[in-house]
Design an enzyme around this catalytic site. Structure first.
Site, short mmCIF file in Angstrom:
data_model
loop_
_atom_site.label_atom_id
_atom_site.label_comp_id
_atom_site.label_asym_id
_atom_site.label_seq_id
_atom_site.Cartn_x
_atom_site.Cartn_y
_atom_site.Cartn_z
N GLN A 254 -4.45 -5.17 6.79
CA GLN A 254 -5.46 -6.06 6.20
C GLN A 254 -5.40 -7.47 6.77
O GLN A 254 -6.10 -8.36 6.27
CB GLN A 254 -5.27 -6.13 4.68
CG GLN A 254 -5.49 -4.84 3.95
CD GLN A 254 -6.94 -4.38 3.97
OE1 GLN A 254 -7.86 -5.15 4.24
NE2 GLN A 254 -7.16 -3.10 3.72
N HIS B 80 0.88 -1.18 0.00
CA HIS B 80 0.00 0.00 0.00
C HIS B 80 0.91 1.23 0.00
O HIS B 80 2.03 1.17 0.53
CB HIS B 80 -0.83 -0.06 1.29
CG HIS B 80 -1.91 0.96 1.41
ND1 HIS B 80 -1.68 2.26 1.80
CD2 HIS B 80 -3.25 0.86 1.23
CE1 HIS B 80 -2.83 2.91 1.85
NE2 HIS B 80 -3.80 2.09 1.50
N LYS C 170 -10.27 -1.16 10.60
CA LYS C 170 -10.36 -2.33 9.71
C LYS C 170 -10.85 -3.56 10.49
O LYS C 170 -11.15 -4.58 9.90
CB LYS C 170 -8.98 -2.67 9.12
CG LYS C 170 -8.26 -1.51 8.47
CD LYS C 170 -8.54 -1.39 7.01
CE LYS C 170 -7.59 -0.38 6.38
NZ LYS C 170 -8.03 0.11 5.09
N1 PMP Z 1 -1.71 -0.84 4.59
C1 PMP Z 1 -2.67 -1.52 3.96
C2 PMP Z 1 -2.34 -2.86 3.39
C3 PMP Z 1 -3.96 -0.98 3.87
O1 PMP Z 1 -4.91 -1.66 3.22
C4 PMP Z 1 -4.22 0.28 4.44
C5 PMP Z 1 -5.60 0.91 4.34
N2 PMP Z 1 -6.24 0.79 3.13
C6 PMP Z 1 -3.18 0.95 5.07
C7 PMP Z 1 -1.95 0.36 5.15
C8 PMP Z 1 -3.39 2.28 5.70
O2 PMP Z 1 -4.30 2.19 6.75
P1 PMP Z 1 -4.94 3.51 7.41
O3 PMP Z 1 -5.51 4.30 6.27
O4 PMP Z 1 -5.96 2.97 8.33
O5 PMP Z 1 -3.84 4.23 8.09
#
Ligand code: PMP
Length: 405
Positions: free
Chosen positions: A201, A121, A224
């Site tokens: 995730q 991500h 999440k």
């Molecule tokens: N890493 C992954 C694999 C994610 O799916 C996400 C959220 N989509 C994040 C990091 C970031 O999480 P957050 O927006 O809750 O900080």
């Protein structure tokens, strides 16, 4: 699992959207909240609201108790050795930025290298790019194959004596791949390299035991896993937290302040500057309790059935491409209708009351790997049903009819 009973715990799910029953399949973006989590928030504000750690009065002590009990809950949930290893953050993104700053300051020199995977991500890429820019370090990439599996055998070639850290996601938010993080950690440790696991995730699908994994750092987001937004965790082995400088300065993170200099509070408060999201922490406690009453292994087993059912049904529609066919997957499925734009497909599904995500899912390097501009992503949680997948499949067929000649 009694899914119909579970659904009753989530008030938002009984809504109609454009006259259709809501089919919420955007759980990888954020999960819905059970009544017990909503109640915990309401109870906090109606009975205990007060700032933590700083007051001697009843409400402040009560609020502090709730906050610190949540820390203990997280410690037990991921089986950390000590509560001092649990730093509350806004979410995974802040946890990774905190680590990138503090680890970078303590351990990274000009010419050093950080490894990230190709399926990260953006939250597990950009903070490292920023840190590399500051420190004159280099970012290296562990690639994946077209099935969406990391080429872990390449790791030996990418690691050099300059490698300072390996950052890898446990579960890909786009491909659904459950990565073999335990093996990666083992391999990294043979070279004396610490590993950050992005568990944003994974926490809601996979039982995580940080001592068994032996990961050095782990990031997670409360929203999440059925808790409020704005609360997350950086887990770090105590030895690293001891040696790393604070990320931000302010109240709560100091022992003493004078104009000649300041000293830091004990762990983990050294990393929790300012007023923390204590209400969010309480909601995370309630969410983890809720997940435990249902059982993470029951949830994972049920979600696997949903994934298998959806994968089989969606792939049997002509003209569909599914991205990510790893042998171990969490309940996330990314696809495109050939000849239709993912955004248009999302719009058609929306009008049928089906919430899916479209776009790059904050993983542009994955899009580049497959030479696409985006996908449609359906992601399932414990409250989804096989009937909802049938509705999704009919929706995809309808979208195909409308959008593809
Ligand atoms: N890493 C992954 C694999 C994610 O799916 C996400 C959220 N989509 C994040 C990091 C970031 O999480 P957050 O927006 O809750 O900080």
């Amino acid at each position: 699992m009694d899914v119909q009973n579970i659904r009753k715990d989530f008030p938002i799910l009984s809504q109609k959207i454009y006259g259709h029953d809501l089919v919420y399949l955007d759980n990888a973006a954020t999960t819905q909240k059970p009544q017990c989590v909503l109640d915990s928030i309401m109870k906090f504000y109606t009975q205990y609201n007060s700032n933590i750690h700083r007051g001697v009065h009843y409400l402040s002590e009560k609020a502090t108790e709730i906050y610190e009990a949540a820390r203990l809950k997280v410690k037990d949930f991921i089986n950390a050795k000590s509560r001092t290893e649990i730093v509350f953050t806004k979410g995974s993104t802040e946890a990774i930025n905190m680590l990138a700053y503090s680890f970078g300051e303590a351990y990274v020199q000009t010419g050093d290298e950080i490894i990230v995977s190709e399926m990260e991500h953006h939250s597990n890429i950009v903070p490292w790019q920023l840190m590399c820019g500051r420190k004159g370090a280099k970012l290296k990439v562990l690639p994946f194959n077209d099935k969406g599996e990391l080429l872990t055998a390449e790791l030996g070639k990418i690691i050099t004596p300059k490698t300072k850290l390996i950052c890898v996601t446990y579960v890909s938010n786009t491909l659904g791949t459950i990565n073999p993080v335990q093996g990666i950690i083992y391999q990294a440790h043979l070279h004396g390299i610490p590993v950050l696991v992005d568990a944003a995730q994974a926490i809601q699908h996979v039982k995580i035991d940080v001592q068994k994994l032996d990961c050095d750092f782990l990031a997670l987001s409360g929203h999440k896993i059925y808790a409020e937004t704005g609360i997350g965790v950086l887990y770090a082995k105590e030895d690293y937290l001891d040696k790393m400088p604070p990320y931000q300065g302010g109240g709560d993170m100091i022992k003493n302040v004078s104009f000649d200099g300041s000293t830091w509070a004990e762990l983990p408060l050294k990393f929790e500057a300012g007023t923390s999201n204590f209400v969010g922490a309480g909601s995370l406690h309630a969410a983890l309790d809720y997940v435990e009453t249902i059982g993470l292994s029951n949830i994972a087993e049920y979600e696997k059935q949903l994934l298998d059912y959806a994968s089989q049904k969606i792939s049997s529609i002509d003209g569909i491409t599914i991205y990510g066919n790893a042998s171990k997957k969490a309940s996330i499925i990314s696809f495109n209708i050939n000849g239709a734009h993912h955004y248009d497909v999302g719009m058609v599904l929306d009008k049928l009351g089906i919430a899916v995500r479209t776009g790059t899912h904050c993983t542009e390097p994955i899009m580049k790997h497959y030479s696409i501009t985006g996908t449609v992503r359906a992601s399932f949680a414990m409250y989804n049903t096989f009937e909802e997948i049938d509705v999704l499949v009919e929706g995809i067929k309808k979208a195909k009819k409308m959008l593809v000649n």
